[in-house]
Design a protein around this motif. Structure first.
Motif, PDB file in Angstrom:
ATOM      1  N   UNK A 213       0.833  -1.202   0.000  1.00 33.55           N
ATOM      2  CA  UNK A 213       0.000   0.000   0.000  1.00 33.55           C
ATOM      3  C   UNK A 213       0.869   1.255   0.000  1.00 33.55           C
ATOM      4  N   UNK A 214       1.955   1.238   0.785  1.00 36.71           N
ATOM      5  CA  UNK A 214       2.891   2.358   0.784  1.00 36.71           C
ATOM      6  C   UNK A 214       3.488   2.571  -0.600  1.00 36.71           C
ATOM      7  N   UNK A 215       3.886   1.479  -1.253  1.00 37.44           N
ATOM      8  CA  UNK A 215       4.497   1.590  -2.578  1.00 37.44           C
ATOM      9  C   UNK A 215       3.484   2.096  -3.611  1.00 37.44           C
ATOM     10  N   UNK A 216       2.238   1.649  -3.512  1.00 42.80           N
ATOM     11  CA  UNK A 216       1.209   2.129  -4.435  1.00 42.80           C
ATOM     12  C   UNK A 216       1.014   3.638  -4.293  1.00 42.80           C
ATOM     13  N   UNK A 217       0.959   4.123  -3.054  1.00 43.67           N
ATOM     14  CA  UNK A 217       0.798   5.552  -2.822  1.00 43.67           C
ATOM     15  C   UNK A 217       2.023   6.324  -3.313  1.00 43.67           C
TER      16      UNK A 217
END
Length: 259
Positions: A213-217
């Motif tokens: 999720x961090x990488x997607x953001x």
């Protein structure tokens, strides 16, 4: 320049703590401190036992009050500014790339480079008197990298970033919470308990989900980020920047000439 300070790393169970320790200068960052921060981020990136990282300043008066301005006296051209902003961006990229959630625990001043660090973290909690800003239009006459500006816009929204950069406004904790930048406000005597509670909650959630999720953001933020090296070179090569540095070090108001 006063002592170079230190950035300490301590790990207790699933929680890592990074402390900016130069309280006599409101934890203003020296080159050595930035290097230590980079090393800690590189180390933590590979530590699968750490589930959350918290950042805080020593002394209770500041998180980080920017970069030590005395160091800018060695700058002689716009190229020095470009290299400096690339160095800061590289450090923020390492912090942002940590796969686990990150929390900035802010007491007091969170200014300039300190605001960049706090904004790169996933969450921020603060005391009621905490202050957030980038008053470079009033103090130093330099500028931010495009990545730094984009990060601030993502965190605060464009209208507030215009106030931060063009008006040199300082935003208080209540306004920062109202716009979603600060997750929670806690009294100084309660902020440690609030930090432990938030870190404990984060440490108990699914780490793979958090990491992806961090990488997607992050990918959304990086998409089509324009280059601004020419703007940085112009600003750091200006007479106004040199005047801002000398005025700050000499503890006098700067005289801006627009050159």
């Amino acid at each position: 320049m006063s002592n170079e300070g230190a950035v300490h790393l301590a790990i207790e169970g699933p929680v890592a703590s990074i402390t900016f320790d130069r309280p006599e200068a409101r934890n203003a960052m020296t080159w050595a401190m930035y290097q230590q921060l980079r090393r800690h981020c590189e180390q933590l990136r590979e530590n699968k036992a750490v589930r959350v990282v918290r950042f805080q300043g020593a002394g209770g008066e500041a998180f980080v009050a920017g970069t030590d301005i005395a160091q800018f006296q060695d700058f002689t051209s716009g190229k020095d500014g470009v290299e400096y902003e690339h160095r800061i961006d590289g450090t923020m990229q390492l912090l942002a790339a940590l796969p686990m959630p990150t929390v900035a625990v802010v007491q007091g001043w969170c200014i300039g480079g300190g605001l960049a660090i706090a904004s790169t973290c996933d969450f921020r909690i603060a005391t009621p008197t905490s202050k957030f800003g980038v008053p470079i239009a009033r103090t130093l006459g330099n500028c931010l990298s495009m990545a730094n500006v984009a990060g601030l816009v993502a965190a605060f929204g464009r209208p507030r970033v215009q106030r931060l950069l063009l008006l040199a406004d300082i935003i208080g904790a209540e306004e920062a919470q109202a716009c979603g930048y600060v997750l929670e406000i806690a009294a100084p005597e309660d902020i440690e308990a609030a930090a432990q509670k938030l870190c404990g909650k984060l440490a108990n959630l699914a780490p793979v989900t958090q990491a992806v999720s961090k990488e997607a953001l992050a990918r959304l933020l990086r998409h089509s980020l324009p280059d601004a090296e020419d703007l940085i070179r112009r600003t750091y090569g200006s007479e106004d920047f040199r005047e801002g540095v000398q005025a700050f070090v000499g503890k006098r108001p700067p005289v801006w000439k627009g050159q």
